[in-house]
Design a protein around this motif. Structure first.
Motif: not given
Length: 257
Positions: A24, A48, A51, A55
């Motif tokens: 990250r 991902y 992820a 974010l």
């Protein structure tokens, strides 16, 4: 035998964990995805893609050629409105033109016979000014020796034929940069990343993880007795009664449309 990504029995192979903080941090140092649209090509179990959403990406679509992987990713992320998954090929994603601000491909390009077609598709899918971010290992990444932090190096120390498999399918950094440039990307840059894969609380936990071959397709080349021999070799080189932080080195490349 190499992993069969289409086998429903392997549907959870690339799911069930989270992207690490070091991944990250590395991504945040390249691009701020807040409010942007992300296409994760070769998304596997959606680790991902999730992820990117965490974010701050406004919308993330994961694309994978395996229906089993897409199903697993969708199940793992059910109820997250900014995450979607669909089946598609790296060179034929089925995504609309100029529909993404970031195209991301992790651990994908070494599987492809035609990386150039994948990069041309990334160009098509990206909006003007969009970023293509590729993560994979190079022969230099693979050649690093084994250590208590870099367990993958032991794989190749014990079974050199695995190193030959890896070296044969991984492009070098300069080749990837040339192929990205040929697809039209500019401002191409590259860096290396030590990414924490998993923290194992004990040697027994590591051994169980290795025996499950979770997320380690290269180990599908080994027979069960060979896998047991590898585990013994690794455990003999680790400190006793201490947690094990498993890290891998990757290369990141990125360029703009």
């Amino acid at each position: 035998m190499a992993i069969d990504f289409h086998d429903p029995g392997n549907r959870g192979t690339y799911a069930g964990r989270e992207a690490s903080a070091d991944w990250r941090d590395a991504v945040a140092g390249i691009v701020d995805p807040a409010g942007l649209r992300v296409a994760d090509i070769g998304c596997g179990g959606g680790i991902y893609a999730a992820a990117w959403a965490s974010l701050g990406a406004a919308a993330v679509v994961g694309v994978d050629f395996s229906a089993a992987m897409v199903e697993a990713a969708a199940e793992a992320n059910r109820g997250r409105p900014n995450l979607a998954f669909r089946q598609g090929e790296a060179a034929r994603t089925g995504l609309p033109a100029a529909s993404a601000d970031i195209v991301f491909a992790r651990a994908l390009i070494h599987h492809l016979a035609d990386r150039a077609a994948c990069f041309r598709e990334a160009w098509r899918v990206l909006a003007p000014g969009g970023l293509c971010l590729v993560q994979d290992r190079t022969p230099a990444d693979i050649a690093l020796p084994g250590s208590p932090e870099h367990l993958r190096g032991y794989f190749f120390e014990v079974f050199p034929r695995l190193a030959a498999v890896e070296q044969g399918r991984r492009p070098d950094g300069a080749t990837v940069e040339r192929e990205l440039a040929a697809a039209g990307f500019t401002g191409i840059r590259a860096t290396t990343l030590w990414e924490t894969r998993r923290r194992h609380d004990s040697a027994a936990a590591l051994a169980a993880d290795l025996r499950g071959r979770t997320g380690r397709s290269i180990l599908h080349e080994l027979s069960d007795p060979e896998l047991d021999a590898l585990i013994r070799h690794i455990l003999d080189r680790l400190p006793a009664d201490a947690p094990i932080v498993e890290r891998d080195r990757w290369t990141l490349w990125w360029g703009r449309k």
